[in-house]
Design a protein around this motif. Sequence first.
Motif, mmCIF file in Angstrom:
data_model
loop_
_atom_site.group_PDB
_atom_site.id
_atom_site.type_symbol
_atom_site.label_atom_id
_atom_site.label_comp_id
_atom_site.label_asym_id
_atom_site.label_seq_id
_atom_site.Cartn_x
_atom_site.Cartn_y
_atom_site.Cartn_z
ATOM 1 N N ASP A 42 61.675 63.520 76.348
ATOM 2 C CA ASP A 42 62.506 64.725 76.220
ATOM 3 C C ASP A 42 62.262 65.730 77.340
ATOM 4 O O ASP A 42 63.142 66.503 77.682
ATOM 5 C CB ASP A 42 62.226 65.450 74.895
ATOM 6 N N LEU A 43 61.039 65.773 77.836
ATOM 7 C CA LEU A 43 60.757 66.720 78.916
ATOM 8 C C LEU A 43 60.656 65.953 80.234
ATOM 9 O O LEU A 43 60.075 64.870 80.297
ATOM 10 C CB LEU A 43 59.465 67.493 78.643
ATOM 11 N N GLN A 44 61.244 66.567 81.238
ATOM 12 C CA GLN A 44 61.388 65.897 82.529
ATOM 13 C C GLN A 44 60.091 65.284 83.053
ATOM 14 O O GLN A 44 60.071 64.155 83.521
ATOM 15 C CB GLN A 44 61.917 66.923 83.530
ATOM 16 N N ASN A 172 45.458 70.527 74.187
ATOM 17 C CA ASN A 172 44.261 71.225 74.664
ATOM 18 C C ASN A 172 44.531 72.046 75.930
ATOM 19 O O ASN A 172 43.857 73.050 76.181
ATOM 20 C CB ASN A 172 43.143 70.192 74.923
ATOM 21 N N ASN A 173 45.526 71.647 76.713
ATOM 22 C CA ASN A 173 45.851 72.395 77.933
ATOM 23 C C ASN A 173 46.202 73.847 77.635
ATOM 24 O O ASN A 173 45.973 74.733 78.464
ATOM 25 C CB ASN A 173 47.047 71.765 78.654
ATOM 26 N N VAL A 174 46.770 74.074 76.447
ATOM 27 C CA VAL A 174 47.180 75.438 76.094
ATOM 28 C C VAL A 174 45.982 76.398 76.141
ATOM 29 O O VAL A 174 46.109 77.550 76.570
ATOM 30 C CB VAL A 174 47.864 75.429 74.699
ATOM 31 N N PHE A 176 43.598 76.332 78.137
ATOM 32 C CA PHE A 176 43.309 76.662 79.537
ATOM 33 C C PHE A 176 44.439 77.482 80.158
ATOM 34 O O PHE A 176 44.180 78.436 80.886
ATOM 35 C CB PHE A 176 43.058 75.379 80.336
ATOM 36 N N PHE A 177 45.685 77.114 79.873
ATOM 37 C CA PHE A 177 46.812 77.868 80.442
ATOM 38 C C PHE A 177 46.772 79.302 79.913
ATOM 39 O O PHE A 177 46.776 80.272 80.684
ATOM 40 C CB PHE A 177 48.167 77.267 80.032
ATOM 41 N N PHE A 178 46.766 79.412 78.580
ATOM 42 C CA PHE A 178 46.828 80.742 77.970
ATOM 43 C C PHE A 178 45.512 81.494 78.228
ATOM 44 O O PHE A 178 45.529 82.678 78.584
ATOM 45 C CB PHE A 178 47.114 80.609 76.466
ATOM 46 N N GLN A 266 56.024 76.880 84.651
ATOM 47 C CA GLN A 266 55.181 75.810 85.185
ATOM 48 C C GLN A 266 55.964 74.512 85.153
ATOM 49 O O GLN A 266 56.647 74.238 84.159
ATOM 50 C CB GLN A 266 53.930 75.662 84.292
ATOM 51 N N ASP A 267 55.885 73.739 86.170
ATOM 52 C CA ASP A 267 56.427 72.374 86.340
ATOM 53 C C ASP A 267 57.583 72.300 87.334
ATOM 54 O O ASP A 267 57.914 71.212 87.795
ATOM 55 C CB ASP A 267 56.945 71.736 85.036
ATOM 56 N N CYS A 268 58.242 73.423 87.631
ATOM 57 C CA CYS A 268 59.422 73.373 88.497
ATOM 58 C C CYS A 268 60.434 72.366 87.964
ATOM 59 O O CYS A 268 60.930 71.495 88.699
ATOM 60 C CB CYS A 268 59.033 73.029 89.940
#
Length: 355
Positions: A42-44, A172-174, A176-178, A266-268
Motif C-alpha cells: 500500500d505504501l510506495q 519501533n522506528n516511531v 526514534f522518529f518522534f 519523510q520518504d519523498c
Amino acid sequence: MKRKLFVATLCASMVVGMVAAPASVKAEESKGLIGVAMPTQDLQRWNQDGENMKKELESKGYEVDLQFAGNDVATQVSQIENMIANGDQLLVIASIEGDSLGTVLAQAKEAEIPVISYDRLIMNTDAVSYYATFDNYLVGKTQGQFLVDALDLDNQDGPFNIEFVTGDPGDNNVNFFFGGAMDVLQPYIDAGKLVCPSGQMTKDEVATANWATETAQARFENILSSYYADGTNLDAVLASNDSTALGVENALAANYTGEYPIITGQDCDIANMPNIIDGKQAMSVFKDTRTLASKVVEMVDAIMQGGEAPVNDTETYDNGTGVIPSYLCEPVAVTVDNYKEMLVDSGYYTEDQLQ
Ligand code: BGC
C-alpha cells in the motif's frame, strides 16, 4: 560465441523443464534461496525496497522469495512460516509490528536461519542476527531542526502553534522518529516558544495506526475543527513521514484558510512531490531505498559466504534481548531547492513522474 552459449543454455533448461527435474538444476545454479518479507504494497516505499532487493540479489545469483503481507500481522507470520518450511536460507524482514514475530522467529533460529531485520527493528527475540536501516534518530532530529530553523526559534519568541503526527505505535522506528524530533523541539516548548493548541503531544496521542493517510487526515480534521475553527493560526506540523503528512495536507486543503503551516515529512513519496514543489509541504527526509537495498544485499552475501556482515553501529538498537549489530544509512533533507539534484539527477525519479 557468447550468443551460442546462451542459446545452448536456454535449450538445455527448456529440456530440463520439460522432463520436470528443475529443482536440482536450480540448486546447483543458485547461490541460495533468500526470503524477503515486506509489510505492505500500500505504501510506495516497500514496493521499491522489495523490488530493489530482489533485483540485486538475483543479479548476484540468489533466488528470492519476495512476499508482501498487506499490513496484516497474521499474514506476515504465515509467510515467514512458509519461508522456513520451504528451506529459505536467510530471511530479510521488514516487520509490521515489531513485537509479533517472536514465535515464528524461534522456528527460524531452531533451523539456524539467519535473520536481518530490515528498516524496522524486530523486538524481543534473540533470533535477529543483524539490523539494516537508516539512522532513524537522525531522521527525527532532521525534521525537528528543520522546524527550528524555519521558524527561527533561536531568535523569535513566538509563540508559534504546532501540532504533531507520528506513525504506527507498533513500529519501533516511531520511537526514534518522534523521540529525535522531540529531543530537538522540547527546549522550545519548555521556553514557551512553541505551543500545541490541541494539547496532543505524547507518542500515543499523536500516533497513526498503520501510518494510514486517511487516519491521519481524520484526526487532523478533528484538530482543525476543535482548535483552529476560530481563526487560530497553525504555524507548524511535525509529521513523521509522507503518508501522514499527506493526511494533514488533505485536511488543511478542505478545512483551513489561515496562513499555511510548515510541514515536515519523510520518504519523498511521489504522492507528496507536487505538494513539496508547490510549497505545501516544506520538506521531506529522503531515504534512498537503493542504498539500503544494496547494503542489505552486501550483508546477505557476506553471511551466505560464511562471513560477518558489515555494520557501523553496535550501540543504538537494543531489541530487548541485547544490542543488534546494525548498519545505518544516512538520511538527507529534501526541499523544493534540492529535490531536482537529489531525486531526478540521481535517477531515483524521472522528471515526468514528478509532474
Ligand atoms: C519507515 C518509513 C515509512 C513508514 C511507513 C517506517 O518504518 O521507516 O520510511 O514512512 O514506516 O511505511
